[in-house]
Design a protein around this motif. Structure first.
Motif, short mmCIF file in Angstrom:
data_model
loop_
_atom_site.label_atom_id
_atom_site.label_comp_id
_atom_site.label_asym_id
_atom_site.label_seq_id
_atom_site.Cartn_x
_atom_site.Cartn_y
_atom_site.Cartn_z
N ALA A 99 5.64 -5.79 18.71
CA ALA A 99 6.34 -6.94 19.29
C ALA A 99 6.40 -6.84 20.81
O ALA A 99 6.63 -7.84 21.49
CB ALA A 99 7.75 -7.02 18.72
N SER A 100 6.20 -5.61 21.36
CA SER A 100 6.28 -5.43 22.81
C SER A 100 5.38 -4.27 23.21
O SER A 100 5.24 -3.29 22.49
CB SER A 100 7.73 -5.16 23.23
OG SER A 100 8.27 -4.08 22.48
N ILE A 101 4.79 -4.39 24.42
CA ILE A 101 3.83 -3.39 24.91
C ILE A 101 4.06 -3.16 26.40
O ILE A 101 4.27 -4.10 27.17
CB ILE A 101 2.38 -3.86 24.71
CG1 ILE A 101 2.13 -4.36 23.28
CG2 ILE A 101 1.40 -2.74 25.04
CD1 ILE A 101 0.75 -4.97 23.10
N ALA A 102 3.98 -1.88 26.81
CA ALA A 102 4.01 -1.52 28.23
C ALA A 102 2.71 -0.82 28.58
O ALA A 102 2.26 0.06 27.84
CB ALA A 102 5.20 -0.62 28.53
N LEU B 250 12.44 -0.44 32.37
CA LEU B 250 12.16 -1.65 31.59
C LEU B 250 13.45 -2.27 31.06
O LEU B 250 14.42 -1.55 30.78
CB LEU B 250 11.22 -1.33 30.42
CG LEU B 250 9.78 -0.97 30.76
CD1 LEU B 250 9.03 -0.56 29.50
CD2 LEU B 250 9.08 -2.16 31.43
N PRO B 251 13.46 -3.59 30.85
CA PRO B 251 14.67 -4.23 30.34
C PRO B 251 14.89 -4.02 28.84
O PRO B 251 15.92 -4.42 28.31
CB PRO B 251 14.42 -5.72 30.64
CG PRO B 251 12.94 -5.85 30.68
CD PRO B 251 12.43 -4.56 31.25
N GLU B 252 13.94 -3.43 28.14
CA GLU B 252 14.09 -3.15 26.71
C GLU B 252 13.26 -1.92 26.35
O GLU B 252 12.40 -1.46 27.11
CB GLU B 252 13.62 -4.35 25.88
CG GLU B 252 12.12 -4.63 26.01
CD GLU B 252 11.62 -5.64 24.99
OE1 GLU B 252 11.95 -5.48 23.80
OE2 GLU B 252 10.89 -6.57 25.39
N ARG B 253 13.51 -1.40 25.17
CA ARG B 253 12.66 -0.32 24.64
C ARG B 253 11.46 -0.96 23.96
O ARG B 253 11.61 -1.72 23.00
CB ARG B 253 13.44 0.53 23.63
CG ARG B 253 12.65 1.72 23.13
CD ARG B 253 13.43 2.54 22.15
NE ARG B 253 13.70 1.80 20.92
CZ ARG B 253 14.44 2.25 19.91
NH1 ARG B 253 15.05 3.41 20.01
NH2 ARG B 253 14.63 1.51 18.84
N VAL B 254 10.27 -0.68 24.47
CA VAL B 254 9.07 -1.28 23.89
C VAL B 254 8.58 -0.44 22.71
O VAL B 254 8.82 0.77 22.64
CB VAL B 254 7.94 -1.42 24.93
CG1 VAL B 254 8.36 -2.37 26.05
CG2 VAL B 254 7.53 -0.07 25.49
N GLU B 255 7.89 -1.11 21.80
CA GLU B 255 7.34 -0.42 20.63
C GLU B 255 6.10 0.40 20.98
O GLU B 255 5.90 1.50 20.45
CB GLU B 255 6.96 -1.44 19.55
CG GLU B 255 8.12 -2.00 18.76
CD GLU B 255 7.61 -2.76 17.55
OE1 GLU B 255 7.88 -2.30 16.43
OE2 GLU B 255 6.96 -3.81 17.72
N HIS B 256 5.26 -0.15 21.84
CA HIS B 256 3.92 0.40 22.05
C HIS B 256 3.71 0.64 23.54
O HIS B 256 3.94 -0.25 24.36
CB HIS B 256 2.89 -0.61 21.53
CG HIS B 256 1.48 -0.10 21.48
ND1 HIS B 256 0.62 -0.42 20.46
CD2 HIS B 256 0.76 0.68 22.32
CE1 HIS B 256 -0.55 0.15 20.67
NE2 HIS B 256 -0.49 0.82 21.80
#
Length: 709
Positions: free
Chosen positions: A25-28, A78-84
């Motif tokens: 759902a989210s990637i950095a 980051l504003p959130e904890r990313v999954e990937h």
């Protein structure tokens, strides 16, 4: 494999352990760059190229944004904890950044770099990265890979992506070659993927893991593998069994199939099997389709990805050239592709749409004057597809862009396909014909266009074989008594070598016929044994020599006591007094059985042309035990020597059911005892009209001391 509940692209569902990796759902992107034509820039630009709707972040303290994606100094900001987390950094930065990802709480990481700092054999970076990931519960794609694509959600995670748009489809491609990934994913849009992965060094996530994930996706119609090795053999075998159970075909290009040197094997079977024999046997067990080239891989994936199974019968083909029709007929015979035997009713329907001089037949030359050809081609394909013996309809034509004839043929077969539930395809006989636009449009209309006659026929043959596999019924031999099995398991665990008489006794206990034989140690015992058995007899050394014939340790057809005494005197002087006197078996076709224990996949069977020429002829087939009677018959049928069983040069037909039964029973022995046997040879078995008899056997138990050659 099922874990927590997660929301991906607005959908809430149970997740596979690889979901954070393959559909996050989210990637950095760590190491993001504004510099064009670099992995750091490409990986950010490519991520949303096909419409991915997840949340993207770039990581680099130098920038505020990369390719329109907001950029942050580090994962902690980051504003959130990313999954990937994608690590687009050099090898010397990997360890630090993977630790940062673990502290951040990421559940998945992709690594492109080689994970090798020194180039030395004992470089420990890859092991350290694996340890960090396992401790943190992180799954890794790579390193030393090209990343992956999940077109179903419009996501590409790759530092080397092409600009060609990727549409979702039914092919799941997992390749351990980065070049093969680029070749198949980024060149031809006819292939459409549910998943495309360059697995690289597989630090935590192996090819088997990706296959397991792909099999759980409803979009997956076929799995393709470019395989160097199975790093977790048991998991790999389990995923192949899962695909077979689900009815999803698996197509594998296995590389590194060099032959095993005879110097490394103690038995004939080990010498002729080859390094990749265990994979070959594994693939045969689970119906895996083997290919040799990337072109074959692409052709098979393209045909199978339509999701239409072959009907009963054979190939019905249409042609616009009498000469090319003859060429296809010749090549189909060589490839083992049968043509449908069309009915008289079908022929009458064809006549209505053929110009004078064209004969209603299969294969069918449909091109005459060209008048209203599109209508006639459609009608002919309709008639062929409606025939009960047609499994698949194929137009063999060199369709090309800009040709009204090619476009008309394509429209005709597309309409025919829409009226039938059977698969329909186009095969070009000239692989480099200029048809990129027309081939794509035709394929996207449900009629795959395959380049090359050989490649097309190869794929068609495999489609028919996959159909036939599902219809097989299996009957297995009755299991031996538990006491017999346990007695031989106990014996095989002793540190004592097997002699021939004991090896033959093992076969006899598993229901395989052997000649009456008696051990002897003196001339008097030899003569008495022959009297008890009855002449003619065979005399064999029992000195523990593995290949007795090569050292003059076998004398056959001794018809009287004088000849027997002379042979024993010579043999005992050269090889020692211990011998075996055996009844002569009836002459017949020589077949060999073998058993080899593979370190990865366990015991597998070898069946071969037998006798003294076994290593010269190298005519063999392999399989995993146990085998049903039908599977044994099919395996024997794969030998080039199998026609000899039908009788030749005045010999009567052999008792083929006897050799099939013997192989099935030998496979039960392998299933029961193969974990305790390194190698076993039964060579030869003589198959005649009087049955099948095993006349020689060699057993090399795991725990026994091997005698020198």
């Amino acid at each position: 494999m099922i874990g927590a509940i997660a929301a991906v692209d607005g959908m809430t569902e149970a997740v596979h352990r690889l979901d954070p990796l393959l559909r996050p759902a989210s990637i950095a992107f760590v190491g993001a760059s504004i510099r064009p034509n670099t992995p750091g820039n490409t990986m950010v630009r490519a991520a949303a190229m096909d419409g991915y709707r997840g949340r993207l972040y770039a990581i680099n303290p130098k920038y505020d944004a990369v390719e329109g994606v907001p950029c942050f100094p580090g994962l902690a900001s980051l504003p959130e904890r990313v999954e990937h987390v994608v690590l687009g950094v050099a090898n010397d930065q990997l360890e630090k950044n993977l630790l940062d990802a673990a502290r951040h709480g990421a559940r998945a990481v992709t690594i492109f770099a080689s994970c090798d700092l020194t180039g030395a054999a004992n470089d420990g970076l890859a092991d350290r990265l694996t340890g960090i990931a396992e401790d943190a519960g992180i799954v890794i794609c790579g390193g030393n890979g090209m990343g992956f694509c999940n077109p179903g959600i419009g996501l590409r995670v790759s530092g080397y992506a092409a600009n060609l748009a990727m549409k979702p489809g039914g092919v799941a491609l997992i390749t351990q070659s980065g070049s093969a990934f680029s070749a198949l994913a980024y060149n031809d849009q006819r292939l459409k993927f549910s998943l495309c992965v360059s697995s690289g060094r597989e630090l935590t996530t192996t090819a088997a893991d990706y296959v397991d994930w792909a099999l759980d996706q409803p979009a997956t119609k076929v799995v393709g593998l470019f395989l160097e090795t199975a790093r977790k053999p048991r998991d790999f075998a389990i995923c192949l069994e899962k695909a077979d159970r689900l009815g999803i075909p698996v197509v594998v290009l296995k590389v590194g199939r060099t032959e095993l040197s005879a110097g490394f094997a103690a038995s004939h079977s080990g010498a002729i099997a080859g390094d990749a024999a265990a994979y070959e046997a594994l693939f045969a067990r689970w119906g895996v389709i083997s290919v040799d080239t990337l072109d074959q891989l692409a052709a098979n994936l393209l045909l199978f990805s339509t999701g239409r199974p072959a009907g009963s019968g054979g190939l019905a083909s249409l042609h616009d050239s009498g000469g090319e029709r003859e060429m296809v007929a010749d090549l189909a015979a060589r490839a083992g592709v049968p043509f449908a035997v069309i009915s008289e009713k079908t022929k009458e329907e064809l006549r209505l749409h053929l110009d004078s001089g064209l004969q209603p037949a299969n294969p069918l030359d449909v091109w005459g004057s060209g008048s209203d050809f599109e209508t006639h081609v459609e009608a002919c394909m309709d008639a062929m597809l409606a025939d009960p013996d047609t499994a698949i309809g194929v137009l063999f034509q060199d369709i090309r862009d800009g040709s009204y004839i090619a476009e008309g043929f394509a429209r005709a077969v597309i309409r025919s396909r829409a009226k039938s539930g059977k698969p329909v395809a186009v095969v070009s006989n000239y692989a480099t014909v200029n048809h990129r636009a027309l081939a794509l449009a035709t394929t996207e209309a449900g009629v795959p266009v395959i380049d090359g006659t050989d490649e097309g026929l190869h794929a068609i043959r495999n489609l028919l074989a996959f159909r036939d596999r599902g219809s097989l019924q299996h009957t297995y031999p009755r299991a031996v008594a538990r006491g017999i099995r346990e007695r031989w398991r106990a014996r095989l665990q002793q540190a004592l070598p097997f002699d021939e008489s004991e090896a033959l006794a093992l076969l006899a206990d598993y229901g395989i016929a052997t000649p009456h034989s008696i051990k002897a140690n003196t001339s008097a015992e030899v003569l008495q044994a022959a009297r008890d058995i009855g002449f003619p007899v065979a005399l064999k050394t029992a000195a523990g020599i593995q290949h007795k014939s090569d050292q003059g340790g076998v004398v056959l057809g001794l018809t009287n006591e004088a000849a027997l005494e002379r042979s024993y005197s010579d043999m005992s002087a050269r090889l020692g007094p211990q011998v075996l006197v055996a009844a002569m078996a009836h002459k017949g076709v020589e077949i060999a059985f073998g058993l080899i224990r593979d370190e990865q996949f366990g015991p597998y069977l070898v069946v071969a042309s037998g006798g003294i020429w076994i290593e010269i002829l190298r005519d063999r087939a392999v399989a995993l035990p146990p085998l049903s009677f039908g599977q044994a018959r099919a395996l024997i049928g794969r030998l080039k020597a199998s026609p000899l069983l039908d009788g030749a040069r005045g010999m009567p037909p052999a008792d083929k059911p006897a050799i099939y039964a013997a192989l099935a029973r030998f496979s039960m022995l392998a299933a029961d005892l193969g974990d305790l046997i390194d190698e076993m040879d039964v060579n030869p078995l003589l198959v005649s009209d009087r049955g099948c008899v095993a006349v020689d056997a060699l057993v090399l138990a795991r725990n026994a001391n091997r005698s020198p050659e």
